[in-house]
Design a protein around this motif. Structure first.
Motif, PDB file in Angstrom:
ATOM      1  N   GLY A   1       0.794  -1.161  -0.277  1.00 15.35           N
ATOM      2  CA  GLY A   1      -0.198   0.207   0.009  1.00 15.35           C
ATOM      3  C   GLY A   1       0.822   0.955   0.122  1.00 15.35           C
ATOM      4  O   GLY A   1       2.089   1.051   0.132  1.00 15.35           O
ATOM      5  N   LEU A   2       0.494   2.428   0.022  1.00 14.94           N
ATOM      6  CA  LEU A   2       0.839   3.928  -0.430  1.00 14.94           C
ATOM      7  C   LEU A   2       0.661   4.628   0.289  1.00 14.94           C
ATOM      8  O   LEU A   2      -1.066   4.721   0.443  1.00 14.94           O
ATOM      9  CB  LEU A   2       0.580   4.111  -1.838  1.00 14.94           C
ATOM     10  CG  LEU A   2       1.184   3.917  -3.416  1.00 14.94           C
ATOM     11  CD1 LEU A   2       0.359   4.583  -4.075  1.00 14.94           C
ATOM     12  CD2 LEU A   2       2.232   3.450  -3.243  1.00 14.94           C
TER      13      LEU A   2
ATOM     14  N   GLY B   1       4.379 -12.003   9.392  1.00 12.12           N
ATOM     15  CA  GLY B   1       3.864 -11.032  10.372  1.00 12.12           C
ATOM     16  C   GLY B   1       4.678 -10.100  10.185  1.00 12.12           C
ATOM     17  O   GLY B   1       4.535  -9.103  10.946  1.00 12.12           O
ATOM     18  N   ASN B   2       6.118  -9.710   9.863  1.00 11.58           N
ATOM     19  CA  ASN B   2       6.660  -8.208   9.290  1.00 11.58           C
ATOM     20  C   ASN B   2       5.607  -7.110   8.344  1.00 11.58           C
ATOM     21  O   ASN B   2       4.939  -7.781   7.253  1.00 11.58           O
ATOM     22  CB  ASN B   2       7.888  -8.296   9.443  1.00 11.58           C
ATOM     23  CG  ASN B   2       8.738  -9.362  10.455  1.00 11.58           C
ATOM     24  OD1 ASN B   2       8.243  -9.321  11.722  1.00 11.58           O
ATOM     25  ND2 ASN B   2       9.800 -10.260  10.047  1.00 11.58           N
ATOM     26  N   MET B   3       6.207  -6.367   8.597  1.00  8.64           N
ATOM     27  CA  MET B   3       6.170  -4.839   7.361  1.00  8.64           C
ATOM     28  C   MET B   3       7.100  -4.139   7.500  1.00  8.64           C
ATOM     29  O   MET B   3       7.898  -3.534   8.127  1.00  8.64           O
ATOM     30  CB  MET B   3       5.404  -3.824   8.263  1.00  8.64           C
ATOM     31  CG  MET B   3       3.469  -5.023   9.089  1.00  8.64           C
ATOM     32  SD  MET B   3       2.369  -3.739   9.278  1.00  8.64           S
ATOM     33  CE  MET B   3       2.201  -2.464   7.679  1.00  8.64           C
TER      34      MET B   3
ATOM     35  N   SER C   1      -1.151   2.533  12.910  1.00  3.56           N
ATOM     36  CA  SER C   1      -0.652   4.408  13.200  1.00  3.56           C
ATOM     37  C   SER C   1       1.075   3.919  12.729  1.00  3.56           C
ATOM     38  O   SER C   1       1.955   3.265  13.580  1.00  3.56           O
ATOM     39  CB  SER C   1      -0.472   4.586  14.496  1.00  3.56           C
ATOM     40  OG  SER C   1      -0.090   6.227  14.221  1.00  3.56           O
ATOM     41  N   LEU C   2       1.448   5.119  11.872  1.00  2.00           N
ATOM     42  CA  LEU C   2       2.455   4.748  11.700  1.00  2.00           C
ATOM     43  C   LEU C   2       2.925   5.908  11.738  1.00  2.00           C
ATOM     44  O   LEU C   2       2.945   7.399  11.453  1.00  2.00           O
ATOM     45  CB  LEU C   2       2.604   4.675   9.862  1.00  2.00           C
ATOM     46  CG  LEU C   2       1.870   3.219   9.551  1.00  2.00           C
ATOM     47  CD1 LEU C   2       2.149   2.769   7.944  1.00  2.00           C
ATOM     48  CD2 LEU C   2       3.054   2.135  10.234  1.00  2.00           C
TER      49      LEU C   2
ATOM     50  N   ILE D   1      -6.457   4.129   5.086  1.00  2.00           N
ATOM     51  CA  ILE D   1      -6.936   4.586   4.473  1.00  2.00           C
ATOM     52  C   ILE D   1      -7.404   5.540   5.230  1.00  2.00           C
ATOM     53  O   ILE D   1      -7.914   6.815   4.967  1.00  2.00           O
ATOM     54  CB  ILE D   1      -8.228   4.420   5.995  1.00  2.00           C
ATOM     55  CG1 ILE D   1      -7.311   4.139   7.950  1.00  2.00           C
ATOM     56  CG2 ILE D   1      -8.707   2.834   5.683  1.00  2.00           C
ATOM     57  CD1 ILE D   1      -8.608   3.696   8.880  1.00  2.00           C
ATOM     58  N   MET D   2      -5.237   6.541   5.825  1.00  2.00           N
ATOM     59  CA  MET D   2      -5.600   7.542   5.255  1.00  2.00           C
ATOM     60  C   MET D   2      -3.783   7.573   5.691  1.00  2.00           C
ATOM     61  O   MET D   2      -3.197   6.511   5.331  1.00  2.00           O
ATOM     62  CB  MET D   2      -6.009   7.964   7.439  1.00  2.00           C
ATOM     63  CG  MET D   2      -7.027   8.842   7.912  1.00  2.00           C
ATOM     64  SD  MET D   2      -6.626   9.163   9.602  1.00  2.00           S
ATOM     65  CE  MET D   2      -8.246   8.750   9.528  1.00  2.00           C
ATOM     66  N   ASP D   3      -3.125   8.983   5.739  1.00  2.00           N
ATOM     67  CA  ASP D   3      -1.916   8.561   5.561  1.00  2.00           C
ATOM     68  C   ASP D   3      -0.709   8.054   6.658  1.00  2.00           C
ATOM     69  O   ASP D   3      -0.104   7.770   5.738  1.00  2.00           O
ATOM     70  CB  ASP D   3      -0.888  10.506   5.013  1.00  2.00           C
ATOM     71  CG  ASP D   3      -1.570  10.771   4.013  1.00  2.00           C
ATOM     72  OD1 ASP D   3      -1.902  10.046   2.678  1.00  2.00           O
ATOM     73  OD2 ASP D   3      -1.445  12.442   4.109  1.00  2.00           O
ATOM     74  N   ASN D   4      -1.580   8.102   7.457  1.00  2.00           N
ATOM     75  CA  ASN D   4      -0.509   7.175   8.400  1.00  2.00           C
ATOM     76  C   ASN D   4      -1.270   6.123   9.746  1.00  2.00           C
ATOM     77  O   ASN D   4      -0.482   5.679  10.395  1.00  2.00           O
ATOM     78  CB  ASN D   4       0.030   8.615  10.012  1.00  2.00           C
ATOM     79  CG  ASN D   4      -0.827   9.110  10.174  1.00  2.00           C
ATOM     80  OD1 ASN D   4      -2.422   9.187   9.965  1.00  2.00           O
ATOM     81  ND2 ASN D   4      -0.621   9.210  11.739  1.00  2.00           N
ATOM     82  N   ILE D   5      -2.179   5.577   8.770  1.00  2.00           N
ATOM     83  CA  ILE D   5      -3.117   3.910   9.491  1.00  2.00           C
ATOM     84  C   ILE D   5      -3.893   3.570   8.224  1.00  2.00           C
ATOM     85  O   ILE D   5      -4.271   3.648   7.469  1.00  2.00           O
ATOM     86  CB  ILE D   5      -4.564   5.029  10.147  1.00  2.00           C
ATOM     87  CG1 ILE D   5      -4.498   6.488  11.071  1.00  2.00           C
ATOM     88  CG2 ILE D   5      -4.643   3.552  10.377  1.00  2.00           C
ATOM     89  CD1 ILE D   5      -5.244   6.860  11.834  1.00  2.00           C
ATOM     90  N   VAL D   6      -3.249   2.422   9.153  1.00  2.00           N
ATOM     91  CA  VAL D   6      -3.262   1.316   7.550  1.00  2.00           C
ATOM     92  C   VAL D   6      -4.270   0.374   8.922  1.00  2.00           C
ATOM     93  O   VAL D   6      -3.733  -0.092   9.526  1.00  2.00           O
ATOM     94  CB  VAL D   6      -2.181   1.036   7.106  1.00  2.00           C
ATOM     95  CG1 VAL D   6      -1.854  -0.450   6.436  1.00  2.00           C
ATOM     96  CG2 VAL D   6      -1.252   1.997   6.309  1.00  2.00           C
ATOM     97  N   ILE D   7      -5.444  -0.489   7.170  1.00  2.00           N
ATOM     98  CA  ILE D   7      -5.940  -1.331   8.006  1.00  2.00           C
ATOM     99  C   ILE D   7      -4.976  -2.927   7.907  1.00  2.00           C
ATOM    100  O   ILE D   7      -4.869  -2.666   6.312  1.00  2.00           O
ATOM    101  CB  ILE D   7      -6.947  -2.279   8.026  1.00  2.00           C
ATOM    102  CG1 ILE D   7      -8.198   0.034   8.453  1.00  2.00           C
ATOM    103  CG2 ILE D   7      -8.088  -2.734   8.299  1.00  2.00           C
ATOM    104  CD1 ILE D   7      -7.824   0.205  10.036  1.00  2.00           C
TER     105      ILE D   7
END
Length: 507
Positions: A317-318, A332-334, A380-381, A362-368
Motif C-alpha cells: 500500500g501507499l 507478520g513483519n511490515m 498507526s505509522l 485509510i489515511m496517510d498514517n493509518i493502515v488496516i
C-alpha cells in the motif's frame, strides 16, 4: 336437776365474753375477706343477696381504706406501664414504617431501573453498518470491490459467480448475478469512474462488464498461460494482470487486438498484489518469492527490485502522500520502502502475531491489516504502534476494501461471509483509541502493553475490553496545582523570613 340444766353456767358466759371480742379484732386485722365463688345457677337469688350482704358487713373501715389505696396504686402502675408499652409500640411501629418505606423506595427504584433496562433492551438499536452478506451457495468469497461513486459492492466466490448488492444500514438489496467464469473468480475490481467491472478467473480469462447494462463489453479467454492471481485498473484505459508464474501483463482496452501492451517476467512465484501511484507511471508488484518489483509501464522496463526477504510478500500500500510503500509479509513483519528506492527497506514494523494477508491504507498514517488469526487491526505509522482490533472473523482474513464514503470497510474470510465495519470514529480527534485502564509492572510493562495493544477492541468491534468492567471504579485523577509565579514566590520568601525572625525573638 332439771332446773340446773336449763340455766347456763357462769363459766361458759365468762369465756364467751372474754374470747369472742378479741378473736374478732384479730381476725378483722389479719384476715382478708375471701370471696368464695358461688354459682347462681344452683342457688336462688335470695341466698346470693344474703351472702353478699354478710360479706359487706364483715369489712371494716380500715379494710376499705387499704383496699382503696391498693387499687389506686395498682391502677396508677397499670396506667404507667400501659403508657410505656404504648410508647414502645409506637416507636417500633415508626421504625417499622421507616424501614418499610426505605425498603419500598429501594424496591421501587430497583424495579424502575429494571423496567428502564428492559425497555432499552426492547428498543431496536440504531444500526451503524450494513448487515453481513452471504453467497447464494454459501461458499468462500474470493474478492470484493466497492463502487467508487455509488453504494454498490461486488463480490465473487470460489464457484465463479459474481453478485452485485446495493448496501445500506437497514438491508442489502441484490441487484445482479453474473456467471461469466467457469472456474473460481480470483480478482474483481471497478475502474476509476465505476462504469466497468473487471473480473479475472482461474480459467485464465478476463471479462470486462458494463455496470449499467450488465453486459460483457470485452472478454479475454486466454489472457495468460497460467491462472490469473491479481488484477489492477491503472487509469481509465490501462489495466494490468499477474498470474501464478510471476508474469505481469499491461493491457489497453482501446486496442482492437487482444494483445498486451507490455509483458514482464521478473518474478518466479505468483504475483500477490499490484499498486500504482496517481500518475500511473510505475506499477509496483509483490510476489510469493518475497520481492517487491517496480515496472515502468511507459518505458516498458523494470524500474527496480528489492532483495529477497525470508517470507512471501502478500500485500502492499501507499502511505505518506505516496512517498512510501509499505509491504506485509507472511511472517507478520511490515517493511516500508521509499518511493523509487525499492532495493532495501527504510523502516520496519514486526509486531504482528501472524501472517498479514491483506492491507488497506485509510489515511496517510493509518493502515488496516487482515491477518491469519482472523483479526482486522488498525496500525498507526510514524510512530509505529497498534491502535486496536477493528473487527474479526473465525477464519483468516483474505480481502479488504473501503467504501466510497470512507465510513465502512468490508472484509472476507473462509466462512463465506462479507462483513462490514464502521470506521468513522477515526475521524473523531477527541476519541482516545488506546487508553490503558490498568497499571503495569515495570518488569513486564513492555510485554504487557504489546499484548494489550494487540487485543484492544475498537468501537467497530462489538467485543468489550477486559478493563472496561472496572473502568468506573478508577479513582479520579487529581489536578496538578498551578505553579507559583514570581510574585507569589517573593511573598512566600518574605513570609518565611518573618517566621524565622519571630522565632528568634521568642528565643
Amino acid at each position: 336437776m332439771p332446773e340446773e340444766q336449763n340455766e347456763p353456767s357462769s363459766t361458759d358466759e365468762d369465756e364467751e365474753s372474754l374470747f369472742l371480742p378479741q378473736a374478732k379484732e384479730v381476725f378483722a386485722q389479719r384476715r382478708k375477706p375471701v370471696v368464695i365463688p358461688r354459682f347462681p345457677e344452683n342457688f336462688p337469688d335470695e341466698e346470693i343477696n344474703s351472702d353478699e350482704e354478710d360479706v359487706d358487713d364483715s369489712l371494716t373501715d380500715e379494710e376499705d381504706e387499704l383496699s382503696n389505696e391498693e387499687t389506686s396504686e395498682i391502677a396508677k402502675a397499670t396506667t404507667d406501664s400501659s403508657e410505656e408499652e404504648q410508647e414502645d409500640e409506637e416507636e417500633i411501629q415508626n421504625q417499622g414504617e421507616s424501614i418499610e418505606q426505605l425498603a419500598a423506595g429501594r424496591e421501587k427504584k430497583e424495579d424502575d431501573d429494571i423496567i428502564v433496562a428492559i425497555c432499552n433492551a426492547a428498543k431496536p438499536q440504531e444500526k451503524t453498518k450494513p448487515p453481513d452478506l452471504r453467497t447464494s451457495l454459501n461458499c468462500m468469497v474470493t474478492d470484493i470491490s466497492f463502487h467508487p461513486n455509488e453504494e454498490l459492492i461486488a463480490m465473487s466466490d470460489i464457484e465463479g459467480e459474481i453478485t452485485c448488492y446495493k448496501y445500506g444500514n437497514e438491508e442489502n438489496e441484490l441487484l445482479h448475478t453474473l456467471n461469466h467464469h467457469k472456474k473460481s473468480c480470483r480478482a474483481l475490481t471497478f475502474n476509476h469512474d465505476g462504469a466497468l467491472l473487471f473480473s479475472a478467473s482461474k480459467d485464465k480469462s478476463v471479462v470486462i462488464t458494463d455496470t449499467e447494462t450488465m453486459k460483457v463489453t470485452q472478454s479475454f479467454c486466454k489472457a495468460h498461460s497460467s491462472p490469473i492471481y491479481s488484477l489492477l485498473c491503472m487509469d481509465a484505459n490501462i489495466w494490468a494482470s499477474g498470474d501464478d508464474d510471476g508474469v505481469v501483463k499491461v493491457w489497453d482496452k482501446r486496442r482492437s487486438v487482444q494483445k498486451p501492451v507490455a509483458e514482464f517476467k521478473e518474478m518466479d512465484e505468483f504475483v500477490s498484489s499490484m499498486i500504482t501511484d496517481s500518475g500511473s507511471r510505475l506499477l509496483v508488484c509483490t510476489s510469493g518469492e518475497g520481492t517487491l518489483t517496480a515496472f515502468n509501464t511507459r518505458r516498458k522496463k523494470m524500474e527496480g527490485q528489492s532483495e529477497v526477504y525470508p517470507s512471501e510478500m502478500n500485500c502492499a500500500g501507499l502511505i505518506r502522500q505516496e512517498t512510501k510503500v509499505i509491504a506485509g509479509l507472511g511472517n507478520g513483519n511490515m517493511y516500508i520502502f521509499d518511493w523509487k528506492a525499492f532495493g532495501y527497506h527504510s523502516d520496519a514494523f514486526g509486531d504482528h502475531p501472524s501472517a498479514i494477508n491483506c492491507m488497506l491504507p485509510i489515511m496517510d498514517n493509518i493502515v488496516i491489516t487482515g491477518c491469519d488469526d482472523g483479526k482486522i487491526r488498525a496500525i498507526s505509522l510514524f510512530p509505529h504502534r497498534f491502535l486496536g482490533v477493528v473487527g474479526h472473523h473465525k477464519f483468516p482474513i483474505e480481502r479488504l476494501d473501503i467504501s466510497t464514503c470512507g465510513h465502512y470497510i468490508a472484509s472476507t474470510s473462509h466462512d463465506g461471509r462479507v462483513r462490514f465495519w464502521n470506521i468513522s470514529y477515526f475521524e473523531n480527534p477527541d476519541l482516545k483509541l488506546m487508553e490503558s485502564t490498568t497499571k503495569k509492572s515495570v518488569r513486564n510493562k513492555k510485554r504487557s502493553l504489546r499484548k494489550e495493544k494487540l487485543g484492544f477492541q475498537l468501537p467497530s468491534s462489538k467485543r468489550r475490553n477486559k478493563g472496561d468492567f472496572f473502568a468506573g471504579f478508577a479513582e479520579p485523577e487529581l489536578e496538578p496545582e498551578p505553579e507559583a509565579g514570581p510574585a507569589e514566590e517573593a511573598e512566600n520568601e518574605s513570609e518565611s523570613e518573618s517566621d524565622i525572625e519571630s522565632s528568634s525573638d521568642s528565643d
